[in-house]
Structures are given as C-alpha cells and as structure tokens.
Design an enzyme around this catalytic site. Structure first.
Site, PDB file in Angstrom:
ATOM      1  CE  LYS A   1      16.511  23.260  -1.122  1.00 25.15           C
ATOM      2  NZ  LYS A   1      15.806  23.502  -2.391  1.00 25.15           N
TER       3      LYS A   1
ATOM      4  NE  ARG B   1      11.249  21.391   0.970  1.00 24.53           N
ATOM      5  CZ  ARG B   1      12.272  20.741   0.397  1.00 24.53           C
ATOM      6  NH1 ARG B   1      13.221  20.204   1.130  1.00 24.53           N
ATOM      7  NH2 ARG B   1      12.326  20.648  -0.904  1.00 24.53           N
TER       8      ARG B   1
ATOM      9  NE  ARG C   1      17.315  18.121  -9.320  1.00 22.52           N
ATOM     10  CZ  ARG C   1      16.886  18.697  -8.197  1.00 22.52           C
ATOM     11  NH1 ARG C   1      17.660  19.525  -7.530  1.00 22.52           N
ATOM     12  NH2 ARG C   1      15.683  18.444  -7.747  1.00 22.52           N
TER      13      ARG C   1
ATOM     14  NE  ARG D   1      14.714  15.063  -6.613  1.00 15.97           N
ATOM     15  CZ  ARG D   1      14.766  16.064  -5.734  1.00 15.97           C
ATOM     16  NH1 ARG D   1      15.931  16.544  -5.337  1.00 15.97           N
ATOM     17  NH2 ARG D   1      13.663  16.582  -5.251  1.00 15.97           N
TER      18      ARG D   1
ATOM     19  NE  ARG E   1      10.183  19.168  -6.129  1.00 14.07           N
ATOM     20  CZ  ARG E   1      11.250  18.950  -6.911  1.00 14.07           C
ATOM     21  NH1 ARG E   1      11.087  18.463  -8.143  1.00 14.07           N
ATOM     22  NH2 ARG E   1      12.441  19.216  -6.470  1.00 14.07           N
TER      23      ARG E   1
HETATM   24  P1  AMP Z   1      14.382  17.878  -1.923  1.00 11.04           P
HETATM   25  O1  AMP Z   1      15.293  16.750  -2.261  1.00 11.04           O
HETATM   26  O2  AMP Z   1      14.927  18.766  -0.836  1.00 11.04           O
HETATM   27  O3  AMP Z   1      13.947  18.662  -3.134  1.00 11.04           O
HETATM   28  O4  AMP Z   1      13.063  17.226  -1.308  1.00 11.04           O
HETATM   29  C1  AMP Z   1      12.263  16.341  -2.086  1.00 11.04           C
HETATM   30  C2  AMP Z   1      10.914  16.150  -1.407  1.00 11.04           C
HETATM   31  O5  AMP Z   1      11.104  15.564  -0.109  1.00 11.04           O
HETATM   32  C3  AMP Z   1      10.130  17.438  -1.144  1.00 11.04           C
HETATM   33  O6  AMP Z   1       9.385  17.860  -2.277  1.00 11.04           O
HETATM   34  C4  AMP Z   1       9.244  16.994   0.014  1.00 11.04           C
HETATM   35  O7  AMP Z   1       8.166  16.198  -0.439  1.00 11.04           O
HETATM   36  C5  AMP Z   1      10.167  16.090   0.824  1.00 11.04           C
HETATM   37  N1  AMP Z   1      10.917  16.858   1.844  1.00 11.04           N
HETATM   38  C6  AMP Z   1      12.266  17.078   1.893  1.00 11.04           C
HETATM   39  N2  AMP Z   1      12.593  17.828   2.952  1.00 11.04           N
HETATM   40  C7  AMP Z   1      11.428  18.111   3.594  1.00 11.04           C
HETATM   41  C8  AMP Z   1      11.102  18.879   4.734  1.00 11.04           C
HETATM   42  N3  AMP Z   1      12.040  19.525   5.463  1.00 11.04           N
HETATM   43  N4  AMP Z   1       9.788  18.948   5.093  1.00 11.04           N
HETATM   44  C9  AMP Z   1       8.835  18.301   4.406  1.00 11.04           C
HETATM   45  N5  AMP Z   1       9.072  17.583   3.306  1.00 11.04           N
HETATM   46  C10 AMP Z   1      10.362  17.485   2.878  1.00 11.04           C
END
Ligand code: AMP
Length: 221
Positions: free
Chosen positions: A16, A91, A128, A161, A172
C-alpha cells in the site's frame, strides 16, 4: 471539479505504502499514511503517540476515534484541495462510514485493494526497511537501497519497523482478517472497488492502478 480521493486497502506488506507513494508522484496529490502519522507521534513522544504505541506494538488497531480525528484534520490542509491518497485508512467499517461523510458529491472516489498471497507476507515484511526521514520503503530482496542502510532518495538512515517482527506480523494479519476484510464488501456495495494483483513487480502494479484511475475518469468526462 471535485477532489480525487483514492483509498488503498491491503494486508500488511501488500505494498500500500509503496504504491501510494508512486501514485502520489504521478498525480501530484499527497499520500496520507495513518501509520506514518502515528509512528511520528510515537517518536516525538506526544500524548497521541503514547496512546497508540501499545496497540501498534501488539499488532492491534488504534481506536477509531483517534484515527478518524487524525484524518479529518489532515485532509483539511491546503495540499489536499485537489485530492489525496489514503494509505492504511479506513481500516474498519466504522472508520469508512465516518470518512464517507467527509466526501462531497463532486469528489471522484476510488478504492483499490492490493491482493497478495498471504503466505509471502511475513517474508516480505521481515525484509522491509523504511527511511526514518522521508518514509521511503525498501525491501532487501526486491527494492534494495544502493548503499546499505541509507535512503537513495534523501540520504536518511534506514530502519526496521518495530512491528515488522514475526509474532506481531501474525497478529496484524489476524487483525486484517477480522477488522479490515469486511471493508471490501462495504466498498463493493458502493461500486467504487477495484482489485489489483499486488504480487507483480512494483511498476506493473502502479501502471494498473493508474490505468484504473484514468479509465474511471474518462468514463465520467
Ligand atoms: P501501517 O503503517 O499502515 O501498517 O500501520 C501500522 C499500525 O498503525 C497498525 O498496525 C495499527 O496499529 C495502526 N494504524 C494505522 N492506521 C490505522 C487505522 N486506520 N486504524 C487503526 N489503527 C491504525
């Protein structure tokens, strides 16, 4: 003409962020990653960051209320006047319903799901790394930085990360199935949903997404 609003959906590691950044450059509209905003808040040790950290480290979602507010404020900024790409938001169906209320009748709205083979995701994620400064995303197999641990784009330091560890990734992926998968049905019913095969080389996936956006725009003209 309304804004071009693109929502990217996909399992962790589906690409993404990589695709959102590529489209941002092509369409000149900003990419908004709720994950990046939350990670930034954690590194600055703000109240928001402290509230979000435990959930993120456990592979759970941060509360809808918090992310809805982050996005509502971010899309008010001037750089979003022509549109924006949401990477990692909505999400949950609740987030999608709240976000829907921010769309105007003239907005051109697209939902792109990056479909991937879940068996390959853990490998992709543990390999990554991202740039601490500009957020550029690398993979030690498929998108290798020219110089080890240094961002090609801005020279910033690369890092892994903290949630890209096998146990957190598994959680996740479970969270995606339970909370985010129902979003696909939600958006299918709106007729704005497109699925793209995310297992192909990065440039091919970007090309298909851009073709979808362009053909939908042509039909409306
Ligand atoms: P990402 O960088 O998109 O993989 O997001 C990393 C983490 O941030 C996720 O595993 C969630 O804990 C939190 N997070 C990011 N976007 C959202 C969202 N829209 N709703 C809830 N938690 C989020």
């Amino acid at each position: 003409m309304g804004r071009r609003v693109v929502v990217m959906i996909g399992q962790p590691g589906a690409g993404k962020g990589t695709q959102a950044r590529a489209i941002m450059q092509q369409l000149s509209i900003p990419q908004i990653s709720t994950g990046d905003i939350l990670r930034d808040a954690i590194s600055r040790k703000t109240q928001l960051g402290m509230e979000a950290k435990a959930k993120m480290d456990a592979g759970d979602l941060v509360e809808d209320r918090i992310v809805n507010e982050i996005v509502a404020q971010r899309i008010e900024r001037d750089d979003c006047a022509g549109g924006f790409i949401l990477d990692g938001y909505p999400r949950t169906v609740q987030q999608a319903k709240v976000f829907q209320q921010t769309l105007g009748v003239d907005d051109q709205f697209f939902v792109i799901e990056l479909a991937v083979d879940s068996g390959k995701l853990i490998d992709r994620l543990v390999r990554r790394c991202i740039c601490r400064s500009c957020g550029e995303i690398y993979n030690l197999d498929s998108r290798v930085p020219q110089q080890q641990d240094v961002c090609d784009r801005c020279g910033g330091a690369l890092m892994h990360r903290t949630d890209d560890r096998a146990e957190t990734i598994a959680e996740r992926l479970r969270t995606f199935e339970a909370e985010t998968f129902p979003l696909i049905e939600f958006y299918r019913s709106y007729g704005v949903y497109h699925q793209v095969n995310g297992m192909r080389p990065i440039e091919q996936v970007t090309g298909e997404i851009l073709a979808i956006l362009e053909s939908a725009l042509t039909k409306r003209r």
